[in-house]
Structure formats: structure tokens, C-alpha cells
Design a protein around this motif. Sequence first.
Motif, PDB file in Angstrom:
ATOM      1  N   ARG A   1      -6.844   8.246   8.430  1.00  9.31           N
ATOM      2  CA  ARG A   1      -6.290   9.599   8.343  1.00  9.31           C
ATOM      3  C   ARG A   1      -5.582   9.847   7.025  1.00  9.31           C
ATOM      4  NH1 ARG A   1      -2.495   9.117  13.248  1.00  9.31           N
ATOM      5  NH2 ARG A   1      -2.352   7.126  12.197  1.00  9.31           N
ATOM      6  N   THR A   2      -5.357   8.800   6.239  1.00  4.14           N
ATOM      7  CA  THR A   2      -4.628   8.974   4.980  1.00  4.14           C
ATOM      8  C   THR A   2      -5.318   8.200   3.861  1.00  4.14           C
ATOM      9  OG1 THR A   2      -2.435   8.974   3.960  1.00  4.14           O
ATOM     10  CG2 THR A   2      -3.012   7.052   5.310  1.00  4.14           C
ATOM     11  N   ILE A   3      -4.771   8.330   2.699  1.00  2.00           N
ATOM     12  CA  ILE A   3      -5.297   7.617   1.530  1.00  2.00           C
ATOM     13  C   ILE A   3      -4.176   6.765   0.948  1.00  2.00           C
ATOM     14  CG2 ILE A   3      -7.021   9.354   0.929  1.00  2.00           C
ATOM     15  CD1 ILE A   3      -4.996  10.403  -1.191  1.00  2.00           C
ATOM     16  N   CYS A   4      -4.548   5.860   0.086  1.00  2.00           N
ATOM     17  CA  CYS A   4      -3.539   5.141  -0.676  1.00  2.00           C
ATOM     18  C   CYS A   4      -3.704   5.526  -2.136  1.00  2.00           C
ATOM     19  CB  CYS A   4      -3.597   3.632  -0.441  1.00  2.00           C
ATOM     20  SG  CYS A   4      -5.148   2.838  -0.777  1.00  2.00           S
ATOM     21  N   ILE A   5      -2.621   5.380  -2.875  1.00  5.87           N
ATOM     22  CA  ILE A   5      -2.578   5.794  -4.272  1.00  5.87           C
ATOM     23  C   ILE A   5      -2.283   4.571  -5.118  1.00  5.87           C
ATOM     24  CG2 ILE A   5      -1.460   7.323  -5.940  1.00  5.87           C
ATOM     25  CD1 ILE A   5      -2.868   8.835  -3.664  1.00  5.87           C
ATOM     26  N   ASN A   6      -3.023   4.432  -6.214  1.00  5.85           N
ATOM     27  CA  ASN A   6      -2.819   3.320  -7.138  1.00  5.85           C
ATOM     28  C   ASN A   6      -2.741   3.835  -8.567  1.00  5.85           C
ATOM     29  OD1 ASN A   6      -3.079   0.978  -5.305  1.00  5.85           O
ATOM     30  ND2 ASN A   6      -5.114   1.823  -4.981  1.00  5.85           N
ATOM     31  N   VAL A   7      -2.035   3.088  -9.395  1.00  3.17           N
ATOM     32  CA  VAL A   7      -1.959   3.380 -10.822  1.00  3.17           C
ATOM     33  C   VAL A   7      -3.215   2.812 -11.472  1.00  3.17           C
ATOM     34  CG1 VAL A   7      -0.666   2.905 -12.945  1.00  3.17           C
ATOM     35  CG2 VAL A   7       0.554   3.321 -10.816  1.00  3.17           C
ATOM     36  N   THR A   8      -3.806   3.568 -12.397  1.00  5.09           N
ATOM     37  CA  THR A   8      -4.989   3.075 -13.097  1.00  5.09           C
ATOM     38  C   THR A   8      -4.597   1.897 -13.995  1.00  5.09           C
ATOM     39  OG1 THR A   8      -4.705   4.555 -14.973  1.00  5.09           O
ATOM     40  CG2 THR A   8      -6.080   5.359 -13.143  1.00  5.09           C
TER      41      THR A   8
ATOM     42  N   ILE B   1       0.866  -1.176   0.000  1.00 10.83           N
ATOM     43  CA  ILE B   1       0.000   0.000   0.000  1.00 10.83           C
ATOM     44  C   ILE B   1       0.906   1.230   0.000  1.00 10.83           C
ATOM     45  CG2 ILE B   1      -1.679   1.308   1.345  1.00 10.83           C
ATOM     46  CD1 ILE B   1      -2.597  -1.450   2.475  1.00 10.83           C
ATOM     47  N   ILE B   2       0.641   2.139  -0.923  1.00 15.84           N
ATOM     48  CA  ILE B   2       1.468   3.342  -1.049  1.00 15.84           C
ATOM     49  C   ILE B   2       0.637   4.575  -0.705  1.00 15.84           C
ATOM     50  CG2 ILE B   2       2.822   4.772  -2.649  1.00 15.84           C
ATOM     51  CD1 ILE B   2       4.130   2.113  -1.920  1.00 15.84           C
ATOM     52  N   THR B   3       1.216   5.420   0.134  1.00 15.72           N
ATOM     53  CA  THR B   3       0.575   6.662   0.548  1.00 15.72           C
ATOM     54  C   THR B   3       1.298   7.845  -0.102  1.00 15.72           C
ATOM     55  OG1 THR B   3       2.017   6.991   2.460  1.00 15.72           O
ATOM     56  CG2 THR B   3       0.027   5.620   2.796  1.00 15.72           C
ATOM     57  N   PRO B   4       0.697   9.022  -0.040  1.00 17.04           N
ATOM     58  CA  PRO B   4       1.400  10.202  -0.556  1.00 17.04           C
ATOM     59  C   PRO B   4       2.774  10.397   0.095  1.00 17.04           C
ATOM     60  CG  PRO B   4      -0.911  10.705  -0.269  1.00 17.04           C
ATOM     61  CD  PRO B   4      -0.695   9.342   0.331  1.00 17.04           C
ATOM     62  N   ARG B   5       2.896  10.085   1.364  1.00 18.78           N
ATOM     63  CA  ARG B   5       4.184  10.210   2.052  1.00 18.78           C
ATOM     64  C   ARG B   5       5.242   9.309   1.396  1.00 18.78           C
ATOM     65  NH1 ARG B   5       4.416   9.961   8.323  1.00 18.78           N
ATOM     66  NH2 ARG B   5       5.289  12.027   8.232  1.00 18.78           N
ATOM     67  N   ASP B   6       4.853   8.090   1.009  1.00 20.17           N
ATOM     68  CA  ASP B   6       5.777   7.179   0.338  1.00 20.17           C
ATOM     69  C   ASP B   6       6.242   7.763  -0.997  1.00 20.17           C
ATOM     70  OD1 ASP B   6       5.456   5.170   2.366  1.00 20.17           O
ATOM     71  OD2 ASP B   6       3.606   4.520   1.369  1.00 20.17           O
TER      72      ASP B   6
ATOM     73  N   PRO C   1      -9.420   4.890  -0.214  1.00 17.19           N
ATOM     74  CA  PRO C   1      -9.276   4.923   1.249  1.00 17.19           C
ATOM     75  C   PRO C   1      -8.194   3.932   1.692  1.00 17.19           C
ATOM     76  CG  PRO C   1     -11.568   4.542   0.598  1.00 17.19           C
ATOM     77  CD  PRO C   1     -10.738   4.453  -0.640  1.00 17.19           C
ATOM     78  N   HIS C   2      -7.406   4.345   2.661  1.00 13.57           N
ATOM     79  CA  HIS C   2      -6.397   3.445   3.214  1.00 13.57           C
ATOM     80  C   HIS C   2      -7.122   2.368   4.020  1.00 13.57           C
ATOM     81  CE1 HIS C   2      -2.974   1.967   5.474  1.00 13.57           C
ATOM     82  NE2 HIS C   2      -2.185   2.649   4.652  1.00 13.57           N
ATOM     83  N   PRO C   3      -6.792   1.109   3.832  1.00 13.88           N
ATOM     84  CA  PRO C   3      -7.541   0.040   4.509  1.00 13.88           C
ATOM     85  C   PRO C   3      -7.344  -0.015   6.028  1.00 13.88           C
ATOM     86  CG  PRO C   3      -5.689  -0.877   3.286  1.00 13.88           C
ATOM     87  CD  PRO C   3      -5.762   0.584   2.942  1.00 13.88           C
TER      88      PRO C   3
END
Length: 147
Positions: free
Chosen positions: A87-94, A47-52, A81-83
Motif C-alpha cells: 500500500r506504500t512506497i519507500c524512498i531512497n537517496v540516489t 526503510i523510509i516511507t513518505p509518512r516518515d 516498492p515497499h518490501p
Amino acid sequence: MSVMEALRRWREADRALSEASRRYMRLNESDMRAIRMLMQAQRQGQIITPRDIAHEVGISSASTTKLIDRLVAAGHLIRAPHPKDQRTICINVTPQTAKAARETIGRQHARRFDVAASMSSDDREVVVRFLTALAKADEPQGDLAEQ
């Protein structure tokens, strides 16, 4: 000198290929780094967040927000949504961007693999030793390491 000249020619070809890929996908270098990192993480189930992304690309959180906003608007990334952390989100490639990257970058990796596979085992060992030593020689030293 012939080794260094051959290495220079390969680096120029690699840069030209990277530039062509960025133009094809209409991305800048930071965008490409983020997408490559995200695709690798997705393959590994991470899982990748904006911080990563900020850490990988070496940019501020404000710049990361702009990068993500731009890539979401262009259809390259999606927020989810982060699972485990609300407080954060996760980012995925389409899926579309992942497919385009696999088609362009994947073909290039296959060509590079073919070149390596065509070499003898002994030759591959020499190349690996050379590139490993070169990478070590290129590690920042002294003042550069502290910046």
C-alpha cells in the motif's frame, strides 16, 4: 559573555555553511532535512516511507508528496516498492546525491572531528557537559512546549 559570543559565532558559521551546502545542491531546508534523514536511515538499513519524511520534516502529507516529487524530478530521490507493504512506497537517496552530500558534508564533519580530537579528554568532557546543559535549557518550556 565570551562563551555566548563564541557560541553565536559558531552558529553563524554553521548557518552559513548549511546555506552554502543548500545552494550547492540546489535544495531548501526541508529538502536537506529529508535527505539527511534518508541517508542516515539507509546507512542503518531502515526503510523510509513518505509518512516518515513528513514526521521528520514536520510537514503535511500533501507537502511531503510535493517535496518527494520535486526531489525525484531533480534526481535526488527514487521511489521503490515497499518490501512488506504494497500500500506504500519507500524512498531512497540516489547514489549521486549521496556522493555529493558525503563530499560536502563529510569534509565538514571531518574538520569538526579534527577540532574535537585536538582537545584534551578533560576539555572534551567540559564541552559535552556544557552543550548537554545548553540543549536541556533550550527545550521548549510552558506554552512553547504545547504548540
